[in-house]
Each structure stands twice: as structure tokens, then as C-alpha cells.
Design an enzyme around this catalytic site. Structure first.
Site, PDB file in Angstrom:
ATOM      1  CG  ASP B 402      -1.942   1.034   1.284  1.00 13.32           C
ATOM      2  OD1 ASP B 402      -2.976   0.839   0.611  1.00 13.32           O
ATOM      3  OD2 ASP B 402      -1.731   2.057   1.961  1.00 13.32           O
ATOM      4  CD  GLU B 431      -2.503   1.879  -3.340  1.00  9.65           C
ATOM      5  OE1 GLU B 431      -3.649   2.295  -3.460  1.00  9.65           O
ATOM      6  OE2 GLU B 431      -1.800   2.160  -2.347  1.00  9.65           O
TER       7      GLU B 431
END
Lengths: 678, 678
Positions: B402, B431
Site C-alpha cells: 500500500d 500500489e
């Protein structure tokens, strides 16, 4: 985990993991700094890099630049551009080797200032925000006390001032709003920024720049054989005769006069006229068969003159704004003193003889190549470098190096770097008529200029592709083309077949496409075009093997045309560099159109050239050109002056028609006249 | 002369100036070897370099390749190509870090053989020539005696054989012609070449290659929230429910199931439905607000299940050919155990509180960012890496990271390299929805795959430009795109407005443009398209903040369409990598046409895709495609099979007409049927 092969311990932690900035894609560089980029004195180097870190913290950085051997380091702030690109302009004021390095760090103070301004906008600043800022400024004050400034523009009272601001920011008797206003004062911010916290800065290595004298990037060369400069027929010319030829060369507008080797010429296996294997007593031999009983690479051929004559030539040329270029050809005739004094610098064959040059089955017994794998390579390298030093001491700063690609590449890298360390004014032209990677390789490792494939590029597509490669790719950082329409070795078929228009077209292309160009004269201006035999690129009765007499007053001569071209080159900064070259569309594949621009003191010099490459037939063409096409404001109609004929013309459209008569004006060189000039 | 700054002594001679070979432009490399190029197990790495030296001597060279931590070094001969390019193919058979280096040297023996052959042709070979060769072979014999072979293919009698040849070559009783024939014997030449004279060889440094498992470059991802997998309405889903969902996912054809964070969720400042600031007791909170009294990044949310449940899920998925990917988000809720156990890993403000996330004036008080400038960065890095290790020990080998661009870049480089040193099978998806240089920077330093801008590229020109950048530039060496038409954070306007055809088009583009792609389901196949508010890319009633129920049996579902796409991807090697992508002309700017090819066992798989990007209106277009356009023999007419509809068609021309009805078949995926298949 320890990697046994590399010694790199992949799982090991770095020394300080808090250095969060990444500096990537530094430019200009050649092969990531393995070789130097080339610039000239007075250039501004536009340094760029991609710089980023994680998160939203602000970044700050500088470029440091230093000249080798000097103590001074200049520091320029990096400015943020779009897309994580950062930029700084770095001037290089003197010839020599420079280096630059980038440093960048997270600027917590700048982040805090910017955040505080946003908070103030919505009335959300708090006491804690100011306390954070006070701590940041307090640490700047500590650095100010300790003398930890980024650059020289400090004031003696900086530390005191910062300390008093820290007290104000912590003074709870003042409103938060009032304290925030204090913190956002621009003058204060300027002071704090003089003492940045660079604890976790990231630095690149040093990237080299070689800064050359201006003539490395703009020069007009004239090659001639001194032995063919005598006024009386039949006499061997001298350096003194060459001095008398200087006014002629100056009138032609050249600023470099390049002499083939001026050394004693070998007797053994001497070549006769037209490269025949048998020479008689009167044949002078090839100047590239270097060395005889009178000496080698540091001697002057007795028939040409003395050291003093050369000194007089160099001085007389300088008076006329002309530099003398010598030809350095590292090969020896069998009679060269080195052959007996240093047989270890050559290959000795099993029968005890010295290996002559060969391209089997062809033999060149008049030439002994130097053995760059000699066990005595150290003394050899020093002797070869000594040849340059000998002539540099005699005032020569320009050298044309013969066939550098047949001598060791590491030798050249060392030799050129060493010579330029002592004398950064020296310029080396590589006669690198070889495959592209080797030609570029020699430029990367140090040669200032290079011969090119221009000599064989005669159609529009070929010229366009080649110039695009030379000026619009990374090649421009290390390779300076020097365009020659002819050399003593190359009389191209185009010149053989196309007479006077062919000679005009080729010299005009060379003079306007590249900032460095040259001709081999007087063969060129006198339209010498007969090959030794059909299909050969060799001249008939080549000066390489015999003394020639030239009638400079011939009506054939295109000396006046060449003089006009050189005048235009001198008058127009646009023609004095290569980076701005851009091609323009034409509706005729035999017509090439291109422009160059240069901006100085707010004025832009624009030269637009149109060339008919068909030397036999008149061509008309529509050519696409307008001020807007070279990035200027659009001001139709606009005035153009054709500089060779000194005729003005008004163009109204983007597309304008030109008529190019090979017998009159096959190449037209237009200057865009700005309104205030018109 | 000594350069005081660099420590480089410019005038100094190198250690051995006789190393004359230049090795330049080694490829594939990323930033000259600063970062690794990426490959997968079983690839052949095509190593190339420009290699040259001065003069006409022949060159020889090899590529060495070794796997980190292994003793073996493979050696492959470099083969000369045109224009001074040299090439060798190097296989990489196992996951892990490899390195390759090039070595090259002047091959005097090969030069001599070649010259001798030319001499023999014109009867000009001499005794001296043979004496030179005898000396070269004699030195090879000495190396054979000393065990100095280049590779392993030696014979015990090599030295003896060479010594006898030396005697023959020196035997003046034999004719020169006869001896030359002996010297030119091919079998002899092979033996001599096993023992080259590498005294003056030049070697490059080692260039890294990271070899990943196959799923790093070909994978189909399905993201789902385990808490929304319960069969009964209103119940919080569990990992056990997720196991029951696996057959559905397998039927869809996905091979990675990716779970948002499965850890305990913080209570402090917990967000309510639709990201409201106030949550009540029943609101489950955002899985990305990681950590509570039950534990942090190594704990499992009690409502989802236990370590054993996860182990069962991983095993059950593997049985179906599916890998479980976990989401690693390095940020903490205020209730995370680290906040009290390791406050030194966070920023403490002057008032003693811990700094929450901010983008002034916005505050995210439910999230504490990690401080990568912590004085205790070492223990922090080790703890963060420990999170991955914890899950790797539990069988997880795929991680979706993330917001990696908000964590320190040097940390990632160290962390990924360390983890892969121990477990080269691990794959990391970044990401990295951030600016291009940072997105590429994360890929360079180690991430296996990355999210991309595909999510926002919806027109033909944008897709064409983007795919060209990703597949036709150096980016392809380090960056593996993973295309997502939606994510829990991004419901693009195109999906909001275009209903079922829009969802079909976007998933078909993702599945055929790139070898790695994924969807966030069941929102995707169930055509979830309502934004939180007009102009927002957030989903209404987003699963990020609440448990959702999904009716997988809905007639709306495009699950069958997606299953067909995934089947096509599995059946066609052409769709399993990105390098061969090429675009084909169409006469309609709303129609995009592209092909991919793959060759194995002498057969070439060709997939040609045509997409109507207008989800509202039928478009017809002529598209340019033929076997010749993808480098195959031309065999008009040719058969194509449309794989989604399983219909065959015969095309006769280069330009063929397609009709793309958004409600029926907006994207058509053709397979070129070779004659033997047809």
C-alpha cells in the site's frame, strides 16, 4: 547474508537509512559520467536531474561545480521543474576540466513553512505548529553559530536574529496568529534557508565536463602542403613560402591552417608519384612516411625550414587570427631514429626484422606501425605524448591526428587528458574515418573534433539523417563534427562529376551545416577533380607523393565564393554551433532546407539555408519557413536577406518558392531580418 | 599532476596500458547496472555490447553469468554482429539474483589464422609467417600444460598435440605450403582456441539480473474483502467464508486472490460508512487503519479468523492454482501496539503527542505515519521486514504494498533485496499511484509489479502512447505493469457512465494489453458504478468502511465474460508477456487494434485484439492486420478465430473490416490460425 562473489552483503543495512532522497538521471553526462561532456569557455551548462523522495516533504538541492586543480567550488541552487525534474545553470568560464555533483536533502523547514501558510489560510494554526517551527529555527540558529551555512551570503547577526525569532515564536503572551505572521515573514525565511539541515543529504558522484577554447566548436580549416607553396615552378616550397601564403588564406576567411606532417621523410621503400612502388632520387616521398637520418616526429624536414621558420609561421598566422594545426601521425618510416634507438616499441618478427604495416596480402613496407603491446609501453606512451609537448612548446595548440583508430584507445584517453591538464587550450581533430562506434569512442575518450561521413553523404535523406544523429541525440554531448568535402585521400565521385557547381554545393553545405569544417586546398578552390583512375577516390598526381604548383589566380577559382561563406559564418552566431540545427520541409527531394539559430543579448540570429543537391539542373521548390517555425513570434510578412548575393526578399507565407540554379546560386543562405533591423 | 579533489592523478599511467579493448553500451542494464533488470525463470537473457579496439586485430570475448550465493559461473562466447555489436544468450533457470560480466581480449592467434588464409590464397605465405604462428601455438601449449583453458571442453592430450604441431610448423624439411595447410586445419584451430592468451583482457563490472517466478510477469488478480464473503446477510465474513468463495474465483479464472489488510482495526477516530468522521459501535472501520489491542501487522482480525484459518485458505487456494496476496500497509492506528511499544518509530510533537497523518489543512487522526527518519531506524526496518517474514513463513509469497511511495525508498531497496535473498519466489506489487519518476523509481529498486495510469487512460491515443512507453523503451527492463480497471479507491468516470459495455471494454483491454491485470470484485463483475457523490471516484457505500453483501447470481454479472477472457489468457502464450505488443492502424480513432505474439517450439502464437472504446455506439473500422505485419510469412487469405465468440473468419487483405457493437462484442480477440491448424 553475505554474497561471496560480490562482497556485497545484500541483507546488510546501509550506513544511514535516513537518507531518503533519490537523485536519478543526472544530465548532461556521457555514459553515466564515465566520459566527460564537452563545452566551450563561456558556456552555461544546464544541469538537470530527476530528484524525488517518499511522501510530501519538500526537497532542496544544489549543484556544486569545481575546476580541476582549483580550490573554488561554485554552488548553484537546484530549481524544481515539472515532473520531478530539477535544474540549475552552471557557468564554465575557463578552459579545463570541470566536475559537477548534485546534493539534495529533505527540507523539513520549507515543508513546515508551506504547511503553516495553508493552516493560516483556514485559521487552523496551533501552538504545537509554532513549537515545531521554533525547534526547526532553533536548530538553524545552532548551525549559524557553528558556521554551517550553505553558501557565502551570510550576515554576522544571522544567529542572533534567528534566536530572537525562536523566543518570539515561543512567547505565549503573543497570539498564535501574531506568531504565525512572524514565522511567515519572507526575510526571516531567507535567513533560515541559509542554514539548512543537511544531516541526511544525498550526494551524487562527480560528473566531468571538458571545457575547450572556442575554436574547438567553431573553426574553418584550410589544409595545404607547404612544399607546394613555392612561387617559382619546380622549387620545393618552405615554411617561409607558407608564411607568404597566409594573406591569401586570411582573405579566404579561414582561421586554422593545417599542415600535413612536416617531418623528415623516409628513404626506404619511398613511394613515387601516384603511389608507385619505385621512387627516384628527385621524388619527395609521402610526408606520412615519417622519419629519416635528420630526425623523427620532433624534427622539421630540412627542405621546409627550421624551428625558427615554424615559430615565424605560427606568429604570422596568429597576427591574422589563424592557428597553425600540425598533423600527428604515429607511425615510422624504416629510417626513423626510433627504429634503431627503440626497437622495443615495434614488433620484431622471428627472423629479427621489424614488422612493417600489412593488410594481407597487401604490404606497406615503407611504414612500421608502433606496437602498443610493447613491454616498454610506458616509455613509448611518454615519448608519444612528448611529441605533442614538443610542438605545444613551440606555440602549436591545434593537432590533426592521423588514423587515431589504429592506435590504442587507452593511450589516447591518457595522452589527451594529460596534455589538457597542463594546457587546456589544445584542440585535437581525430581523422577517425572508421566504423561509427570507434569514431564515437574516440570522441568520448577525449578528441575535441572528428572527421565524419559527410564526405560520402550527398543526398538529402542521407544528410538529414546524419545531421539528426549528430545534433539531436546524446552524440551532441561528446562529438563535434568537422565536415570536409575533400581531403588529400578523398576526391569524392560527386566532385569528380559535377564541376564547379558540385564544388560550390559541397563547400556551402559543409560551411552551413556544421560549425567546424575544412577544405584541402588549393585543390578545392581550383576545382581539382581528376582521379588517379576511374572509380578511384585518389587524386591524379596527388600532392601526397609529389610537389604540385597551383595557379591561385585561375579564373576557375571559387576562392571568392568560399570567402563569402566564411564571412557569413563569422558574422552569424547561428552558424557557430550545431545544437540548434533544424530541418524544414521542401516539396522537392533534391532540395535540402535547414535553419540554425543563436540568441545573445536578447536578439536571435536566424540563418536559413536552402541547397539544391542536383549540381546539373536548376530546381525550384517550395520550402517551409517562417519565424514561428524557429520559435519566434509570427510576423507575416517577414524580410529575408540572401547573404551570398546580398539580395533582400519579402516572404508572406509559411511556404515560399525558391529557384536554385547550380551554375549561379545552388545554395542560398538567408538571414531573417527582425523588424527593428528591416 | 595530481587532482586534489578527486584523488585521480590525471597524468598517471594506467596499471597496464596494453589492455586495448573497449567494451561499451552493455545491455540489458538499468542505469548502467545501478539497478537490476528483471526476468523470469526460464528466460534467455540476450546480452549485447559494443566491443572494439584499435586497428585490425581480431577480438574475442565471453559473458560470464553467476547466481548470487552459488559457486557456478556459466561462460558463453560472444558472437560478433554487424557494427561492432557482440551478442550472447544467457539462460537463467532459477529464481534469484544473477549477475553477468563481459570479458574481451585481442585474439592475435585468430588474426594470424585469418591473415595466413589470405596469404595462402595468393601464394604469399612465408617461413616467417609460420614462425610467428608457431610461437603463438607454443604459448597456447604452455597454457594447456598449466591448465589455463577458457572453458571446460578440454582434452587431456591437448598440450601434447599442440606441441607436436609447433614442431611440424618449424620443420624446414616440410614445404611452406604443407606447413601452412597444417596450420589451417580446423580441428587444430579449435584446440588452440581453448587456450586463448588473455594477458591483456578487459573486463566489465557485474550487472545484476533479478529472476522472478513466472507469476511475476503473468498473473490475473482478484481483490475481495473477506468480511463481505458471508453467505448470510448481516454477518461479518471470515477467512473460512473466503475459502468457500475460492471455487467461484477459480471459475472466473483468476490465479491471485488479493485480500485488503486482514489485521485488527483501530478504534480511535474510526471512520464510519462513506468515510464519515463518526463511527458507531457496529461500524467495522477501514482495514487500512491497522492495529488494535488484539495486535498489529502480524495479527489477524479476530472476526476474520485465526492463523490456522489463513493457513487453510492459502492451502485451499493453492489446490486451485491460486496464490493468496496480502496487503502490506505500513501505517498504524493510534491503537497499534507499536505506538506504545515503540513510540520512537513515530514523530513525537513538542506537546508529547504523536503526529497523525496530515495534508494541511486536512487531518487524518486515525492514522499515524511511520517516521523513516527515526533515530531507531535500524530496529524499525528490521521490524517492518519482519512483517513480511511473518507472512512468508505462513505460505504467502505475493504482497500488494500500500502506498509504497510514502515510505522511504532506501528502505524498500534493502527490504525487498533482503527478503528475495532468502526467498526469491516472493512477488511485490507496488500500489504506486504517484508521479511517473517515483513510480518507475520503486520498480527500479525492487518492486516486481506496479499499478499504473491505465485506470485513467480511456482513449485510443492515450492507451497507445502509454503502452508504447511501457513496452518499447528501457522501461520494459525494470517495470512490469499490472492493469486495474477499478480498485476500492477508484471508480473511474468511464465505469460510472458506461454501464455493462464500459465494464466489458475496460476489463478486456486490461486482460489483453498487459500480462498482469486485476479487478476489484465482486464490485466489478456486478457492475457496481454509483459514486459517493457526483464527480467523485469513491464508491458509494464503499467496502472500505462497511461490510457489503453481493449477489453473485445476479443476471447483471459479467462473470462469464471475464472467465472467457481469463481462459483465453491461459490458452495463449502471446498474452502472457508484454514485450511483443504492437499497434496496428485503424481508420477510426475510437477503435484500438493491437497484437501480441509468442514463439515456442517453432510455433508462433498470434493474438490480435480490436477494441471499440466508445461504449455507447457501434463502430465499424478497417483494421490493418496480416501475418506479415507481425513478422510471419505472408499467406493471403488467412484464417482468424474470434476467441470470445468462437467464430472463424477468413481475411483476404491487409485491411479488414470489423464491426464492434458495445452491447454485444465491443472487444474482439482474434487468434491467427496457421495453415496446419486451419
Amino acid at each position: 547474508m553475505h554474497d561471496e562473489h560480490t562482497g556485497r552483503r545484500t541483507a546488510d543495512l546501509p550506513d544511514d537509512g535516513r537518507r531518503r532522497v533519490v537523485i536519478d538521471a543526472v544530465r548532461p553526462t556521457v555514459d553515466h559520467g564515465r566520459y566527460a561532456v564537452k563545452r566551450i569557455v563561456g558556456d552555461i551548462v544546464s544541469v538537470r536531474a530527476d530528484i524525488f523522495a517518499d511522501g510530501h516533504d519538500h526537497i532542496r538541492g544544489v549543484v556544486r561545480c569545481r575546476r580541476s586543480g582549483s580550490d573554488g567550488v561554485s554552488v548553484a541552487d537546484l530549481v524544481q521543474m515539472p515532473n520531478d525534474e530539477w535544474a540549475a545553470d552552471v557557468p564554465v568560464d575557463a578552459a579545463g576540466r570541470y566536475e559537477f555533483a548534485l546534493t539534495a536533502w529533505i527540507d523539513h523547514y520549507d515543508t513546515w513553512v508551506s504547511d503553516l501558510a495553508k493552516r493560516v489560510e483556514v485559521d487552523s494554526e496551533s501552538d504545537v505548529d509554532l513549537a515545531i517551527g521554533a525547534a526547526l529555527i532553533e536548530s538553524a540558529a545552532r548551525r549559524a553559530r557553528a558556521g554551517g551555512a550553505l553558501a557565502a551570503n551570510t550576515r554576522p547577526d544571522d544567529a542572533t536574529r534567528l534566536e530572537s525569532v525562536v523566543r518570539l515564536l515561543r512567547d505565549r503572551d503573543r497570539s498564535i496568529r501574531e506568531r504565525a505572521a512572524t514565522a511567515l515573514d519572507h526575510a526571516l525565511i531567507d535567513v533560515v534557508k541559509r542554514y539548512p539541515d543537511r544531516s541526511f543529504e544525498v550526494a551524487t558522484g562527480w560528473y566531468p565536463i571538458v571545457v575547450d577554447p572556442p575554436n574547438a566548436s567553431f573553426s574553418s580549416w584550410y589544409e595545404l602542403f607547404p612544399r607546394s607553396t613555392a612561387d617559382e615552378p619546380g622549387r620545393h616550397g618552405t615554411l617561409a613560402d607558407t608564411i607568404r601564403r597566409l594573406d591569401y588564406i586570411a582573405d579566404l576567411g579561414f582561421d586554422v591552417v593545417y599542415l600535413p606532417p612536416i617531418h623528415p621523410i623516409g628513404r626506404s621503400y619511398r613511394k613515387g608519384p601516384n603511389n608507385t612502388l619505385v621512387a627516384d632520387e628527385s621524388d619527395p616521398g609521402s610526408p606520412w612516411a615519417i622519419g629519416g637520418p635528420e630526425g623523427g616526429h620532433t624534427a622539421i624536414h630540412p627542405q621546409l625550414g627550421t624551428d625558427d621558420d615554424l615559430a615565424r609561421l605560427v606568429a604570422a598566422a596568429r597576427e591574422r587570427g589563424i592557428l597553425v594545426a600540425l598533423d600527428i601521425a604515429f607511425q615510422c618510416s624504416p629510417d626513423h631514429p626510433w627504429v634503431t634507438e627503440h626497437p622495443e616499441w615495434f614488433v620484431t618478427r622471428p627472423d629479427g626484422s621489424i614488422q612493417y604495416a600489412e593488410n594481407p596480402p597487401k604490404k606497406y613496407q615503407d611504414i612500421y606501425p608502433i606496437n602498443f603491446e610493447s613491454e616498454q609501453w610506458r616509455s613509448l606512451w611518454i615519448a608519444l605524448k612528448g611529441v605533442f609537448e614538443h610542438w605545444i612548446e613551440r606555440g602549436v595548440t591545434v593537432f590533426r591526428v592521423d588514423n587515431p583508430h589504429t592506435k590504442s584507445f587507452p593511450f589516447w584517453e591518457w595522452c589527451i587528458a594529460s596534455l589538457k591538464a597542463d594546457c587546456p587550450e589544445v584542440v585535437f581533430l581525430a581523422e577517425a574515418f572508421t566504423r561509427p562506434k570507434r569514431m564515437y569512442g574516440l570522441a568520448k575518450l577525449g578528441f575535441s573534433q572528428s572527421y565524419t561521413y559527410f564526405t560520402w553523404r550527398t543526398d538529402a535523406a542521407g544528410l538529414r539523417d546524419y545531421m539528426t544523429e549528430l545534433t539531436s541525440t546524446d552524440v551532441v554531448e561528446f562529438f563535434r563534427p568537422n565536415f570536409w568535402p575533400n581531403t588529400p585521400d578523398i576526391l569524392h565521385d560527386y566532385l569528380q562529376r559535377n564541376g564547379r557547381p558540385g564544388f560550390m554545393i559541397r563547400v556551402a553545405l559543409a560551411a552551413t551545416l556544421t560549425a567546424n569544417y575544412g577544405i584541402y586546398g588549393p585543390a578545392y578552390e581550383l576545382l581539382e577533380s581528376e582521379p588517379r583512375e576511374e572509380g578511384s577516390e585518389e587524386y591524379l598526381d596527388s600532392e601526397k607523393y609529389q610537389v604540385r604548383e597551383w595557379d591561385l589566380t585561375s579564373e576557375q577559382s571559387i576562392a571568392g565564393y568560399i570567402a563569402r561563406l566564411n564571412r557569413i559564418r563569422r558574422d552569424h552566431p547561428a552558424l557557430q554551433h550545431d545544437r540548434s540545427l533544424r530541418f524544414h520541409a521542401t516539396d522537392n527531394e533534391e532540395v535540402l532546407a535547414y535553419s540554425k539559430t543563436a540568441t545573445a543579448d536578447g536578439r536571435t540570429d536566424v540563418v536559413f539555408t536552402v541547397a539544391n543537391l542536383n549540381a546539373r539542373h536548376t530546381r525550384t521548390a517550395k520550402v517551409e519557413f517562417s519565424p514561428a517555425a524557429v520559435g519566434l513570434h509570427d510576423s507575416r510578412p517577414f524580410r529575408m536577406r540572401e547573404l551570398l548575393t546580398d539580395h533582400g526578399v519579402t516572404w508572406k507565407e509559411y511556404w515560399n518558392r525558391v529557384r536554385l540554379d547550380p551554375f549561379h546560386n545552388p545554395v542560398q543562405v538567408y538571414h531573417l531580418i527582425e523588424e527593428e533591423d528591416a
